[in-house]
Scaffold this active site. Structure first.
Site, PDB file in Angstrom:
ATOM      1  N   GLY A   1       0.846  -1.187   0.000  1.00 23.26           N
ATOM      2  CA  GLY A   1       0.000   0.000   0.000  1.00 23.26           C
ATOM      3  C   GLY A   1       0.876   1.230   0.000  1.00 23.26           C
ATOM      4  N   CYS A   2       0.447   2.247   0.694  1.00 20.39           N
ATOM      5  CA  CYS A   2       1.193   3.502   0.751  1.00 20.39           C
ATOM      6  C   CYS A   2       2.562   3.283   1.386  1.00 20.39           C
ATOM      7  CB  CYS A   2       0.394   4.512   1.576  1.00 20.39           C
ATOM      8  SG  CYS A   2       1.261   6.056   1.832  1.00 20.39           S
ATOM      9  N   PHE A   3       3.599   3.786   0.734  1.00 15.33           N
ATOM     10  CA  PHE A   3       4.950   3.551   1.258  1.00 15.33           C
ATOM     11  C   PHE A   3       5.209   4.281   2.564  1.00 15.33           C
ATOM     12  CE2 PHE A   3       6.548   6.297  -2.574  1.00 15.33           C
ATOM     13  CZ  PHE A   3       6.019   7.464  -2.055  1.00 15.33           C
ATOM     14  N   TRP A   4       4.419   5.298   2.884  1.00 15.46           N
ATOM     15  CA  TRP A   4       4.596   5.981   4.170  1.00 15.46           C
ATOM     16  C   TRP A   4       4.350   5.002   5.315  1.00 15.46           C
ATOM     17  CZ3 TRP A   4       0.818  10.556   2.909  1.00 15.46           C
ATOM     18  CH2 TRP A   4       1.375  11.375   1.926  1.00 15.46           C
ATOM     19  N   CYS A   5       3.376   4.112   5.131  1.00 16.35           N
ATOM     20  CA  CYS A   5       3.022   3.139   6.177  1.00 16.35           C
ATOM     21  C   CYS A   5       4.107   2.086   6.359  1.00 16.35           C
ATOM     22  CB  CYS A   5       1.716   2.435   5.823  1.00 16.35           C
ATOM     23  SG  CYS A   5       0.282   3.521   5.747  1.00 16.35           S
TER      24      CYS A   5
END
Length: 178
Positions: free
Chosen positions: A13-17
């Site tokens: 999913g989102c790479f920030w996570c």
């Protein structure tokens, strides 16, 4: 003494996570957010990736000391801190750029990943949709996407999406945390 340094490339999913999760793991030396797996020439931008038209996934590249944490443990943490059963989606983030993917760097990583996927499947009622592919070209994301959670903890997305993943990490993998 030489360290047993290895690289893992994962998209959940989102790479920030995923970046925020792995920055907390013992033996992880560096986490870089980026893009991989696309089908257009040249280095993509975040804006292009978000369109969903480039075929790239948001991924992280993890540099880790395999004498401290194994590739298998990295994958177990990965598979239990995101939902590997949703195709091209994590929560409200939808599109191929948010797919669950393990990019292996060698045959050994491929074999380990295949085994972990097999072992983890019984814990999920739905079929695991995680893609397993040979590492394509990895492109580092723009600087504002590096260390995103560390630098933006008051941002709403961090509170509502990243914090629950970190809570799950602490609950399931406390023994692997820095």
């Amino acid at each position: 003494m030489n360290k047993n340094v290895q690289i893992a490339t994962l998209g959940g999913g989102c790479f920030w996570c995923t970046e925020a999760v792995f920055q907390k793991v013992k033996g992880v030396e560096k986490v870089v957010s980026g893009y991989a797996g696309g089908n257009v020439p040249g280095k993509p931008t975040y804006r292009e990736i978000c369109s969903g038209l480039t075929g790239h996934a948001e991924v992280i590249q993890i540099t880790f000391n395999a004498d401290i944490i194994s590739f298998e443990d990295i994958l177990v943490i990965f598979m239990t801190t995101h939902d590997p059963t949703t195709l091209n989606q994590q929560g409200a983030d939808r599109g191929t750029q948010y797919r669950s993917v393990i990019y292996y760097h060698n045959e050994n990583q491929q074999k380990i990943a295949e085994e972990v996927l097999k072992q983890i499947q019984p814990y999920y009622s739905d079929k695991i949709e995680t893609e397993l592919s040979k590492i394509p070209v990895f492109y580092e994301a723009e600087q504002e996407h590096q260390d995103f959670y560390k630098n933006n903890q008051s941002y709403g997305y961090c509170s509502f999406v990243i914090e629950p993943k970190l809570s799950k990490l602490r609950k399931l993998h406390a023994d692997k945390l820095k």
